[in-house]
Write an enzyme that holds these catalytic residues in place. Structure first.
Site, PDB file in Angstrom:
ATOM      1  N   SER A 300       0.814  -1.212   0.000  1.00  0.00           N
ATOM      2  CA  SER A 300       0.000   0.000   0.000  1.00  0.00           C
ATOM      3  C   SER A 300       0.853   1.269   0.000  1.00  0.00           C
ATOM      4  O   SER A 300       1.515   1.578  -0.988  1.00  0.00           O
ATOM      5  CB  SER A 300      -0.943  -0.048   1.200  1.00  0.00           C
ATOM      6  OG  SER A 300      -1.866   0.996   1.183  1.00  0.00           O
ATOM      7  N   ASP A 311       9.797   5.204 -10.296  1.00  0.00           N
ATOM      8  CA  ASP A 311       9.299   5.758 -11.559  1.00  0.00           C
ATOM      9  C   ASP A 311       9.960   7.079 -11.913  1.00  0.00           C
ATOM     10  O   ASP A 311      10.124   7.413 -13.097  1.00  0.00           O
ATOM     11  CB  ASP A 311       7.785   5.957 -11.494  1.00  0.00           C
ATOM     12  CG  ASP A 311       7.022   4.655 -11.708  1.00  0.00           C
ATOM     13  OD1 ASP A 311       7.667   3.607 -11.854  1.00  0.00           O
ATOM     14  OD2 ASP A 311       5.773   4.704 -11.721  1.00  0.00           O
ATOM     15  N   LYS A 325      -0.663  -4.142  -3.562  1.00  0.00           N
ATOM     16  CA  LYS A 325      -1.982  -3.626  -3.171  1.00  0.00           C
ATOM     17  C   LYS A 325      -2.146  -2.230  -3.765  1.00  0.00           C
ATOM     18  O   LYS A 325      -1.549  -1.268  -3.291  1.00  0.00           O
ATOM     19  CB  LYS A 325      -2.133  -3.572  -1.654  1.00  0.00           C
ATOM     20  CG  LYS A 325      -3.494  -3.035  -1.199  1.00  0.00           C
ATOM     21  CD  LYS A 325      -3.593  -2.991   0.314  1.00  0.00           C
ATOM     22  CE  LYS A 325      -4.959  -2.465   0.767  1.00  0.00           C
ATOM     23  NZ  LYS A 325      -5.162  -1.044   0.439  1.00  0.00           N
TER      24      LYS A 325
END
Length: 567
Positions: A300, A311, A325
């Site tokens: 999470s 990223d 998740k």
């Protein structure tokens, strides 16, 4: 509150016939009218069935339990994260969202039939100041025995308003008589950062265990402290961190990312679920080299932070694949004592990828199940089976159910023997006894052969035993052989196998020496000192940490990982 939210809440409450206002029907589309007509019809049907069972079933039913069965079945059908929160779970949610509570500052678990302090009390709290230790068994609270009381019952008795008193009795190893404490409850601030400091060659290490309201401030303070100590790089450890608040994840990422960078976006059915979250200040960590540690229990909010850093090529992610998740829960108030934690959106990382692992809902419930974008075939061939995305520098990342580390480290797997030691609390219990008789031990002590031999004797005294997977398989084969009448012909062979398994079990202790040294050092440190000392004892033989330190000491290797294109 929107009309759609009202319907969701009413559906969960199920209180019988429910009347819907017709004032909004004029602006609904035909499809929406059909949807909510169906909701209304089935809500009434559910309520009527409940009423008829409660009124006319052959035997009187428990109305609370009957309703819980219906609610739980409904929630189980959508996803594992949509849950009804009541009683102790409600309190725990408030602690996470508020970041504090009134109490004593100790975490209680269950050991040997008694509620037990299972971690060193938080620094500066009433429990820590009074000298309560990890391993202390709480046997009495305000004159009432805690025997066979649940952990939630005990925890609720220990918590209370700041300034109020509570008297507890504890049983401590090495003490013949119980010790009584009269403690004054205080405001306990939850610590999300369990450790922050320079650990080697100017490299800073931050251990973040959860994402409560305080996470951003604590990580911010930790980074500022490390920079004042002239840190040359930072390791952010998110292993075993199950997550927490979305806002806390964005705040922690903000500490490391340049201003104005997209951290995460959320998308759902309702307009308010469509959100984008950006970093709002210049990175406190500057451009210091950064490594983030993750594993299969990083979930999470941990995946938001590690995924965003990956990223945006801000740092290198090291360890194992994260949990996967990618769903966002909102908390909806139902009654005074009950809330619904409801999945309302999916979150997307800056590259656009969704990392939710596998299916999260029964297809039969989804109106557009055939278009479920979160479901992909399981395969090692990432390029062919999963969608490819690119980081800011052009590195390949995938929506394959979890954040994939840039540098993968093979995780150590526990043997049946090692798992049994932990499951049966053998190392924990021995550390309690050992610490009670070695209070003069110094931090950084070595687990000597004498300590190992003493631990072996402890296991014998406690009649420690376990069933290995080989034994389970042998027992299953014996039963099958008996059913097929083969026992006489295979008995001698089975006896030989049994002897070999027994010999292998005898050798398990010697084979687990490195594991035992590390675990004993951690547990004894926790009993004698604090969580930080326990964490320092865990540094030895930590493969993920070793890989992170190697990268941060070799800038060329670090830069090469972040520059690798087409990965």
């Amino acid at each position: 509150m929107s009309v759609k939210k009202k319907f969701i809440i009413l559906l969960v409450l199920i209180v019988g016939s429910i009347g819907f206002s017709t004032s909004f029907s004029n602006w609904m589309t035909g499809e929406e009218k059909d949807y909510y007509t169906s909701v209304r019809k089935n809500t009434i049907l559910f309520g009527e069935i409940y009423k008829q069972i409660a009124d006319k079933y052959v035997e009187k039913v428990d109305p609370e339990k009957l309703m819980r069965v219906g609610i739980n079945a409904m929630l189980d059908a959508v996803d594992p994260y949509t849950v009804l929160i009541e009683d102790e779970d409600n309190v725990q949610l408030q602690i996470i969202t508020q970041g504090k509570y009134g109490g004593l500052g100790m975490l209680v678990g269950y050991q040997d039939g008694w509620p037990t302090v299972v971690e060193p009390p938080y620094e500066g709290t009433p429990a820590m100041k009074a000298g309560i230790r990890e391993g202390d068994k709480i046997i009495d609270i305000d004159g009432v025995s805690t025997k066979e009381k649940s952990v939630s019952e005990v925890a609720s008795k220990l918590r209370g308003e700041k300034g109020t008193a509570v008297t507890i009795k504890i049983k401590r190893a090495g003490e013949d008589e119980p010790i009584e404490f009269r403690l004054i409850r205080a405001e306990i601030v939850i610590n999300d950062v369990d450790y922050a400091g320079i650990i080697e060659d100017g490299i800073g290490y931050i251990k973040l265990t959860r994402f409560s309201k305080n996470a951003e401030r604590e990580v911010l303070d930790a980074v500022r402290s490390l920079r004042q100590q002239n840190a040359t790089g930072i390791i952010l450890d998110l292993r075993n961190n199950p997550g927490g608040l979305l806002e806390a994840a964005v705040g922690v990422a903000d500490v490391f990312l340049p201003k104005g960078k997209l951290v995460v976006s959320t998308k759902g059915r309702l307009e308010e679920a469509m959100q984008e979250y950006y970093s709002e200040r210049d990175a406190t960590a500057g451009d210091l080299p950064l490594v983030v540690l993750i594993n299969g229990l990083s979930a999470s909010a941990s995946e938001i932070v590690s995924g965003a850093i990956q990223d945006l090529d801000r740092g290198v992610v090291v360890g194992g694949e994260s949990f996967g998740k990618g769903l966002v829960q909102s908390v909806v108030g139902l009654t005074r004592d009950a809330r619904l934690k409801l999945t309302t959106a999916k979150y997307y990382l800056p590259s656009g990828r969704l990392i939710q692992k596998e299916k999260y809902s029964a297809d039969i419930l989804l109106a557009d199940a055939e278009q479920d974008e979160t479901t992909h075939p399981t395969s090692d061939a990432l390029e062919s089976e999963y969608h490819r995305y690119s980081t800011a520098a052009g590195r390949s990342v995938y929506d394959n159910g979890g954040v994939q580390p840039d540098v993968a480290v093979e995780a150590d797997t526990l043997s049946d023997y090692e798992s049994a030691l932990i499951r049966q609390s053998m190392i924990f219990n021995y550390a309690v006894v050992y610490a009670a008789s070695h209070e003069d031990l110094q931090k950084g002590f070595e687990v000597t052969p004498d300590i190992l031999n003493d631990f072996r004797k402890f296991l014998e005294e406690k009649n420690f035993t376990y069933v290995s997977k080989a034994e389970e398989a042998l027992q299953a084969f014996r039963k099958a052989a008996e059913r097929d009448g083969l026992t006489p012909s295979v008995e001698s062979t089975l006896a030989q196998i049994e002897q070999q398994i027994a010999a292998a079990k005898q050798a398990r202790f010697a084979h687990s020496t490195d594991f035992l040294k590390r675990q004993l050092a951690m547990e004894i440190s926790a009993k004698l000192w604090d969580t930080q000392t326990k964490i320092e004892a865990s540094f030895s033989d930590d493969k993920d940490l070793e890989a992170a330190l190697r990268l941060l000491k070799n800038r060329a290797e670090y830069d090469a990982v972040l520059a690798a294109k087409g990965k």
